[in-house]
Design an enzyme around this catalytic site. Structure first.
Site, PDB file in Angstrom:
ATOM      1  N   ASN A   9       0.820  -1.279   0.034  1.00  0.00           N
ATOM      2  CA  ASN A   9       0.153   0.185  -0.072  1.00  0.00           C
ATOM      3  C   ASN A   9       1.006   1.190   0.028  1.00  0.00           C
ATOM      4  OD1 ASN A   9      -1.760   1.944   0.485  1.00  0.00           O
ATOM      5  ND2 ASN A   9      -2.295   1.398   2.614  1.00  0.00           N
ATOM      6  N   TRP A  10       0.962   1.875  -1.175  1.00  0.00           N
ATOM      7  CA  TRP A  10       2.010   3.191  -1.215  1.00  0.00           C
ATOM      8  C   TRP A  10       1.492   4.384  -0.727  1.00  0.00           C
ATOM      9  CZ3 TRP A  10       4.536   2.635  -7.088  1.00  0.00           C
ATOM     10  CH2 TRP A  10       4.904   1.675  -6.986  1.00  0.00           C
ATOM     11  N   LYS A  11       0.190   4.393  -0.517  1.00  0.00           N
ATOM     12  CA  LYS A  11      -0.480   5.433   0.300  1.00  0.00           C
ATOM     13  C   LYS A  11      -0.097   6.783  -0.477  1.00  0.00           C
ATOM     14  CE  LYS A  11      -0.055   3.157   4.889  1.00  0.00           C
ATOM     15  NZ  LYS A  11       0.182   3.294   6.070  1.00  0.00           N
ATOM     16  N   HIS A  95      -9.192   0.863   5.033  1.00  0.00           N
ATOM     17  CA  HIS A  95      -7.862   0.952   5.737  1.00  0.00           C
ATOM     18  C   HIS A  95      -8.298   2.226   6.947  1.00  0.00           C
ATOM     19  CE1 HIS A  95      -3.899   2.445   6.623  1.00  0.00           C
ATOM     20  NE2 HIS A  95      -3.537   1.220   5.746  1.00  0.00           N
ATOM     21  N   GLU A  97      -6.594   4.615   7.932  1.00  0.00           N
ATOM     22  CA  GLU A  97      -6.454   5.858   7.671  1.00  0.00           C
ATOM     23  C   GLU A  97      -7.696   6.367   7.221  1.00  0.00           C
ATOM     24  OE1 GLU A  97      -2.892   5.446   5.551  1.00  0.00           O
ATOM     25  OE2 GLU A  97      -1.854   4.686   7.714  1.00  0.00           O
ATOM     26  N   GLU A 167      -5.170  -5.132  10.491  1.00  0.00           N
ATOM     27  CA  GLU A 167      -4.245  -4.251  10.753  1.00  0.00           C
ATOM     28  C   GLU A 167      -4.507  -3.376  12.154  1.00  0.00           C
ATOM     29  OE1 GLU A 167      -2.180  -3.072   6.852  1.00  0.00           O
ATOM     30  OE2 GLU A 167      -3.972  -1.828   7.068  1.00  0.00           O
ATOM     31  N   GLY A 234       3.063  -1.109   4.242  1.00  0.00           N
ATOM     32  CA  GLY A 234       3.066   0.102   4.121  1.00  0.00           C
ATOM     33  C   GLY A 234       4.553   0.653   3.729  1.00  0.00           C
ATOM     34  N   GLY A 235       4.929   1.166   4.748  1.00  0.00           N
ATOM     35  CA  GLY A 235       6.395   1.848   4.549  1.00  0.00           C
ATOM     36  C   GLY A 235       7.371   1.112   3.723  1.00  0.00           C
TER      37      GLY A 235
HETATM   38  P1  PGA Z   1       3.043   0.124   7.632  1.00  0.00           P
HETATM   39  O1  PGA Z   1       1.552   0.277   7.142  1.00  0.00           O
HETATM   40  O2  PGA Z   1       3.539  -1.166   7.023  1.00  0.00           O
HETATM   41  O3  PGA Z   1       3.679   1.304   7.126  1.00  0.00           O
HETATM   42  O4  PGA Z   1       2.937   0.074   9.127  1.00  0.00           O
HETATM   43  C1  PGA Z   1       0.679  -0.903   6.892  1.00  0.00           C
HETATM   44  C2  PGA Z   1      -0.487  -0.141   6.286  1.00  0.00           C
HETATM   45  O5  PGA Z   1      -1.239   0.768   6.712  1.00  0.00           O
HETATM   46  O6  PGA Z   1      -1.024  -1.052   5.382  1.00  0.00           O
END
Ligand code: PGA
Length: 250
Positions: A9-11, A95, A97, A167, A234-235
């Site tokens: 997930n590149w956000k 998600h 967020e 998550e 994510g990161g």
């Molecule tokens: P993260 O994010 O690996 O940076 O903790 C995971 C996600 O939000 O899917």
């Protein structure tokens, strides 16, 4: 059949050029001999180019969100039909967020899931408790409610398009990961919750991904747990080398 999946997930990262660079890097570095399905989710504006770029690879492209309505006066929003029209068949819904910063409630998410399924899209449905829920020992209740209110309106036949992503909010982008035992405990509970509502076959077949600070150093141990079928990253998905190591750990 339950599948192994690793999704990135590149956000809100990577402009057009950076997206292309990262995709090239991934094509270079990702192992071709893994059984896991590999998915990347760049931003909306780079989805079409990502689909083109990855056409002859085994890497699939997902959107990070979509609107629940078919079309209309919703400035700034993107519909399922638009995604499908550029070859995007997978969408991340729910998600944390989106839940926290864009006020996406369980009811909205339930609608989004229905719309995506109507368009035959694969849904990566995300959910997970906040730190306070865990401190109050409410994490199982919270997860059960999120599943019930956002997802459990779907029909049995829809489950072939569903991937679950647990998550815990306290582990996302914080560097803090659920221990492999905490992940397994929750994943087992999730599978049991699905089993109670939809029966054994669906519960055994659904893939349940773990997300929250998965890194090359901890991926192997988390993925080794019997009810963890992969990860939503994510990161660490923003660096081809790290993402490739995580994929290799599956
Ligand atoms: P993260 O994010 O690996 O940076 O903790 C995971 C996600 O939000 O899917």
């Amino acid at each position: 059949m339950r599948k192994k999946i690793v999704a990135g997930n590149w956000k809100m990262h990577k402009n057009a050029e950076e997206t292309e660079d990262l995709l090239n890097d991934l094509i270079d570095k990702l192992p071709n001999d893994v059984e896991a399905q590999i998915i990347v989710a760049p931003t909306f504006v780079n989805l079409a180019s990502a689909v083109d770029h990855l056409e002859f690879t085994n890497i699939a492209v997902a959107a990070q969100n979509m609107h629940q309505t078919e079309a209309g006066a919703f400035t700034g929003e993107i519909s399922a039909d638009m995604l499908k029209s550029i070859g995007v068949n997978t969408v991340i819904i729910g998600h944390s967020e989106r839940r926290a910063y864009f006020n996406e409630t369980d009811a909205i998410l339930a609608n989004k899931v229905s719309t995506a399924l109507k368009h035959d899209m694969v849904v990566i449905f995300c959910f997970g408790e906040e730190l306070k829920d865990r401190q109050d020992n409410q994490h199982f209740n919270v997860v059960e409610n999120q599943l019930r209110d956002g997802l459990f309106h779907i029909e049995n036949k829809d489950w072939e398009l569903i991937v679950l992503a647990y998550e815990p909010v306290w582990a996302i982008g914080t560097g803090e990961t659920a221990s492999p035992e905490q992940a397994q405990e929750m994943h087992e509970f999730i599978r049991e919750t699905v089993r109670k509502r939809y029966g054994n076959t669906i519960a055994e077949d659904v893939s349940i991904l773990y997300g929250g600070s998965v890194k090359p150093e901890n991926a192997g141990e988390i993925f080794s747990k019997p009810d963890v079928d992969g990860g939503l990253i994510g990161g660490a998905a923003l660096k081809a080398e790290d993402f490739s190591k995580i994929v290799s750990a599956i």
